[in-house]
Every structure is written in C-alpha cells, then in structure tokens.
Enzyme design. Sequence first.
Site, PDB file in Angstrom:
ATOM      1  CD  GLU A   1      -2.912   1.293   2.248  1.00 26.55           C
ATOM      2  OE1 GLU A   1      -3.427   0.361   2.875  1.00 26.55           O
ATOM      3  OE2 GLU A   1      -3.016   2.493   2.572  1.00 26.55           O
TER       4      GLU A   1
ATOM      5  CG  HIS B   1      -0.536   5.542  -1.268  1.00 26.71           C
ATOM      6  ND1 HIS B   1      -1.329   4.658  -1.948  1.00 26.71           N
ATOM      7  CD2 HIS B   1      -0.891   5.434   0.039  1.00 26.71           C
ATOM      8  CE1 HIS B   1      -2.151   4.052  -1.095  1.00 26.71           C
ATOM      9  NE2 HIS B   1      -1.898   4.500   0.118  1.00 26.71           N
TER      10      HIS B   1
ATOM     11  CG  HIS C   1      -6.625   3.346  -0.020  1.00 29.51           C
ATOM     12  ND1 HIS C   1      -6.974   4.641   0.283  1.00 29.51           N
ATOM     13  CD2 HIS C   1      -5.388   3.143   0.487  1.00 29.51           C
ATOM     14  CE1 HIS C   1      -5.967   5.198   0.959  1.00 29.51           C
ATOM     15  NE2 HIS C   1      -5.001   4.326   1.093  1.00 29.51           N
TER      16      HIS C   1
ATOM     17  CG  ASP D   1      -0.824   4.267   4.130  1.00 30.00           C
ATOM     18  OD1 ASP D   1      -0.827   4.611   2.927  1.00 30.00           O
ATOM     19  OD2 ASP D   1      -1.698   4.630   4.940  1.00 30.00           O
TER      20      ASP D   1
END
Length: 322
Positions: free
Chosen positions: A7, A9, A158, A283
């Site tokens: 995850e 980004h 998400h 994340d």
Amino acid sequence: MKVITLEEHYTTPMYLEATKNLGPEGQAGGEEVARKQADLGDERLADMDAAGIDMQVLSLSGILLDALDPATATAVARDANDRAAQAVQDHPDRFAAFAALGVQEPETAADELRRCVRELGFRGAIVNGTAGGLFLDHPRFLPVFQAAQDLGVPVYLHPAPPPPPVRDAYYGGLPDGYGAVLSIAGWGWHVETGLHALRLIVSGLFDRLPGLQIIIGHMGENLPFSLARAESVLSRAPKPLARPLSDYFHANFHVTTSGYFTLPPFLCALEVVGADRLLFSVDYPFSTNPQGRTFLDSLPVAPADKEKIAHGNAERLLGLTP
Ligand code: MN
C-alpha cells in the site's frame, strides 16, 4: 529476509492539478510527504533501502479521484498508470503496480484494468471508498470486479473521505477541526472500509464471483475484531447469506498491516485472518518505512510465518517470482 509492501503511494502532476480545489485531504502530510509521493525514483529507492524493503507495489494516492467528474477521473487514472508503468519498467526488481481506475465509468475502468494487467504487467487495481455516493457493491460496478476475477488479480479497497452528508452528520459540530481528522484516518476511513467490505459480502458479490480477491489495509479495517459478532447477528437476517460471513472473509479477503504498527490489532488479525492472508505493508509515505520495518522485525511469530507475511503471501497473491 525479502520484504514486499503493498500500500505504497505516489502522486502525479495531473492528479494534483485536477484535485487542487477539492479540499485539504489531497495535500495531507505536508511538504515532505508531497515530495516523497511525487518521486518514483531515487528518493523512494533510498527510503526502501534504508529499511530493507525490496519491493513496493505502487498505487496512486487517489482518495479524491472519485470526487472528480467521471471523464476527468478516467484520464487522470490512465496518466497515473502510465507513470507507474514507467517506474516498473525502470526498476522491475523494485517496483510492481496496482492500476488506478475511474470507477464511475465502470466499463472503461474494466478496459483500463485489462490494459494495465495485460500490456503493462500490473498486479491488480486499487479503488478508493465510495464513488458518486455509491458503495462498490452497487451492480453498476460489477464490470470492474468481473474483470479483476477474470484476470486473476486482486482489488485493493482503500479508504477515501466520506460523502458530504456523512461528513456533516457524523463529524460536524466538533471543535478545532477534529471532525475532519476523525472523518478520515483518525477513525472514519477504517469503519467505513470495514462496512464497505461487509457490503460487498452481503450484496452477494462473492457468490457471483467466487474467485475475486479483495485486499484491505489497516490491519483489516476493524473486521478481525468484529467478525464473529457480525457473523452471529447476520445469521439472523431475514434472508441468510449462502455461507457464513467468515467463510467469505477467509476465501475472498487479504489483510495488510498498512499504517497499523502496534501489537494488539496485529495479534487479533493473526488470530482471525491467519498467517496465510496477512501481508506486511507500510502506507508510504504517510507512514515511514523504518516505522513499518521495526514493527515487522518485532513480531512474535514463527520464522516461517514471518516469511509469509513479509513476502511469501504477496508473491503468491500477485504472481511475483520469488
Ligand atoms: Mn493508504
């Protein structure tokens, strides 16, 4: 030990331009996070190296994508996918990618997912919360999930900011901006995404598409903690599910650790989800790689289970070569 995170980004100039008037969420995290999100090269790789992370599965930080008009969202997603594809091509041993999709145009989004998987080698898709005020159990989104099942790739569900009526009713009237924070990562994102997962199950989506795999982050978005009670209560619904709730959860969901680096929720997820469907993630850059890696190293699990969580489950789910 090899480490893969799922995850992680990035952002693009086109996404930032398209969403700049949609509120502060798109700029969350300040200048350093903005710089790291924009980078798909040296700084990102250095941050991975510093924490011993071998591979990131890249996804657009697209929480406002579905607040755009549908045609713009589709164009922004396609541009973002081309940028991620370039990063994967430049560093095939360090990056993989999930496709961003403008799900408000479901047939077009399904075509884009097929393009990303078949032509660009992507490993799945990411979707963000509700779209046009609808949860993705609405039948209009079925083409996206059908494509994912047919391609044999997972969909990462998400969180995204809540629809305005929810924001106003649930998070209004609080002092000093606390409502805004509680509406997203402080609470609302996670309960909404847990609800979203339950909606996908009770809608019958997995009866239609039994092979579909959904990934949820944040240690399971509260579901491991609440699954048994939800199953018990849902069993008394007027029209019972075809199978017990936990059957769907164990057959169709994977859970990542993104942003959750404390032991109590991990132990709950491990107990309920099991080591075969629990995957390490950070994340990035909203959480830091050292935060995540320190947590991974501290986990009180058998070495074989740690290998599964750190990379083995990701390799199997995403078809990555060990
Ligand atoms: Mn995230």
